[in-house]
Design an enzyme around this catalytic site. Structure first.
Site, PDB file in Angstrom:
ATOM      1  N   ASN A  32       0.867  -1.183   0.000  1.00  0.00           N
ATOM      2  CA  ASN A  32       0.000   0.000   0.000  1.00  0.00           C
ATOM      3  C   ASN A  32       0.902   1.231   0.000  1.00  0.00           C
ATOM      4  OD1 ASN A  32      -1.807   2.041   0.557  1.00  0.00           O
ATOM      5  ND2 ASN A  32      -2.415   1.257   2.577  1.00  0.00           N
ATOM      6  N   LYS A  34       0.100   4.303  -0.233  1.00  0.00           N
ATOM      7  CA  LYS A  34      -0.515   5.460   0.449  1.00  0.00           C
ATOM      8  C   LYS A  34      -0.268   6.762  -0.330  1.00  0.00           C
ATOM      9  CE  LYS A  34      -0.200   2.986   4.795  1.00  0.00           C
ATOM     10  NZ  LYS A  34      -0.030   3.002   6.241  1.00  0.00           N
ATOM     11  N   HIS A 117      -9.529   0.931   5.138  1.00  0.00           N
ATOM     12  CA  HIS A 117      -8.234   1.079   5.818  1.00  0.00           C
ATOM     13  C   HIS A 117      -8.397   2.001   7.022  1.00  0.00           C
ATOM     14  CE1 HIS A 117      -4.098   2.252   6.607  1.00  0.00           C
ATOM     15  NE2 HIS A 117      -3.741   1.156   5.960  1.00  0.00           N
ATOM     16  N   GLU A 119      -6.730   4.346   8.131  1.00  0.00           N
ATOM     17  CA  GLU A 119      -6.502   5.776   7.854  1.00  0.00           C
ATOM     18  C   GLU A 119      -7.729   6.411   7.204  1.00  0.00           C
ATOM     19  OE1 GLU A 119      -2.793   5.184   5.817  1.00  0.00           O
ATOM     20  OE2 GLU A 119      -1.894   4.595   7.718  1.00  0.00           O
ATOM     21  N   GLU A 189      -5.395  -5.321  10.471  1.00  0.00           N
ATOM     22  CA  GLU A 189      -4.365  -4.310  10.679  1.00  0.00           C
ATOM     23  C   GLU A 189      -4.596  -3.610  12.014  1.00  0.00           C
ATOM     24  OE1 GLU A 189      -2.406  -3.136   6.765  1.00  0.00           O
ATOM     25  OE2 GLU A 189      -4.064  -1.756   7.083  1.00  0.00           O
ATOM     26  N   GLY A 195       2.513   1.819  10.794  1.00  0.00           N
ATOM     27  CA  GLY A 195       3.462   2.924  10.655  1.00  0.00           C
ATOM     28  C   GLY A 195       4.182   3.278  11.942  1.00  0.00           C
ATOM     29  N   SER A 234       3.474  -2.592  10.198  1.00  0.00           N
ATOM     30  CA  SER A 234       4.931  -2.642  10.348  1.00  0.00           C
ATOM     31  C   SER A 234       5.544  -3.982   9.914  1.00  0.00           C
ATOM     32  CB  SER A 234       5.331  -2.296  11.781  1.00  0.00           C
ATOM     33  OG  SER A 234       4.928  -0.966  12.089  1.00  0.00           O
TER      34      SER A 234
HETATM   35  P1  PGA Z   1       2.837  -0.048   7.686  1.00  0.00           P
HETATM   36  O1  PGA Z   1       1.374   0.169   7.080  1.00  0.00           O
HETATM   37  O2  PGA Z   1       3.394  -1.290   7.056  1.00  0.00           O
HETATM   38  O3  PGA Z   1       3.601   1.174   7.325  1.00  0.00           O
HETATM   39  O4  PGA Z   1       2.665  -0.199   9.164  1.00  0.00           O
HETATM   40  C1  PGA Z   1       0.511  -0.909   6.856  1.00  0.00           C
HETATM   41  C2  PGA Z   1      -0.775  -0.444   6.247  1.00  0.00           C
HETATM   42  O5  PGA Z   1      -1.259   0.636   6.598  1.00  0.00           O
HETATM   43  O6  PGA Z   1      -1.349  -1.120   5.380  1.00  0.00           O
END
Ligand code: PGA
Length: 271
Positions: A32, A34, A117, A119, A189, A195, A234
């Site tokens: 992803n 983003k 997601h 976010e 997730e 992140g 992560s």
């Molecule tokens: P990350 O994000 O690997 O940076 O933790 C995962 C995601 O949001 O899909």
């Protein structure tokens, strides 16, 4: 590996703790991207991934921004790497300024679409109801939804994992049939691991994956065993192998580490 000492959710029977069923499911590693990469940078990354891609049983997916989907999908047209959108709107056309629909992302070359997601839920008012509408619209247009669920740290610490995950699954999958479910990918997730560099331990992740599969089984029966459930939060080359070796972890949804070809390819090689 930075790990958080937080309680397990104490959910899940022994029914899904063995590897039975794992080879019935499509293993997937998705990146992803983003809000990162211009069109040129996205193409550059796609090229490097394509050149370095090892032979793998995993379906590899990348999710560039909307405006890069078409170029990246065109470039990857003869490659095993598939393209995903990061979101979509549920209406096909109309007066909905600033949105992009399923027919549009499909036309641009996407095969998958990430829906719900954290976010989107956190910053763009996504709810279980809007997630549900988007999943239905994606299925109507033969896009594979990657449906994200996950709890925050406060919810985990308050012992609410079970309630949060089942509510998100119930709401997101409302009115769908087992046939529909067979066309959906779920991603677990945990919000506290996205992140942050804090990864769920393979045990913490597996426990929630079992909970997800059991919740799906209650609602949709045996089809639950065919659903690929990805872990995200992560994921990096140093922790992917252990996570992916768990019986109910069928793949990974990778954010930060998918922006560097070396790291993303490292995750694929280690898988
Ligand atoms: P990350 O994000 O690997 O940076 O933790 C995962 C995601 O949001 O899909």
């Amino acid at each position: 590996m930075a790990q958080l000492t937080v309680p397990l959710c104490n959910a899940g029977s022994k029914m899904y703790v063995n590897n039975r069923g794992k080879n019935m499911r499509t293993p997937i590693i998705a990146g992803n991207w983003k809000l990162n990469k211009t069109i040129g940078e996205a193409l550059e990354l796609a090229k490097t991934l394509q050149q370095g891609l090892p032979t793998t049983k995993f379906e590899i997916v990348v999710a560039p921004s909307y405006i890069a989907i078409n170029k990246v999908a065109d470039f990857l047209k003869n490659s095993p790497i598939k393209v995903s959108a990061q979101d979509m709107f549920w209406e096909d056309t109309g007066a909905f300024t600033g949105t992009v629909s399923a027919p549009m992302i499909k036309d641009a070359g996407a095969k998958y679409v990430i829906i719900g997601h954290s976010e989107r839920r956190q910053f763009f008012s996504e709810t279980d109801e809007t997630v549900n509408k988007k999943i239905k619209a994606a299925l109507k247009h033969d896009l594979t939804p990657i449906f994200c669920v996950g709890e925050t740290l406060a919810e985990r610490e308050a012992g609410k994992i079970n309630a949060v995950i089942t509510t998100q699954l119930d709401g997101g999958l409302r009115d769908l049939t087992a046939n529909d479910l067979a066309k959906i990918v779920v991603a677990y997730e945990p919000v506290w691991a996205i992140g942050t560099g804090k990864t769920a331990t393979p045990e913490q992740a597996e426990e929630v994956h079992v909970l997800i599969r059991e919740t799906l089984a209650k609602k949709f029966g045996d089809t639950a065993n065919k659903v690929s459930i990805l872990y995200g939060g992560s994921v990096k080359p140093s922790n992917s192998k252990e996570l992916l070796s768990k019986p109910n972890i069928d793949g990974a949804l990778v954010g930060g580490a998918s922006l560097k070809a070396e790291d993303f390819l490292g995750i694929i090689k280690n898988a």
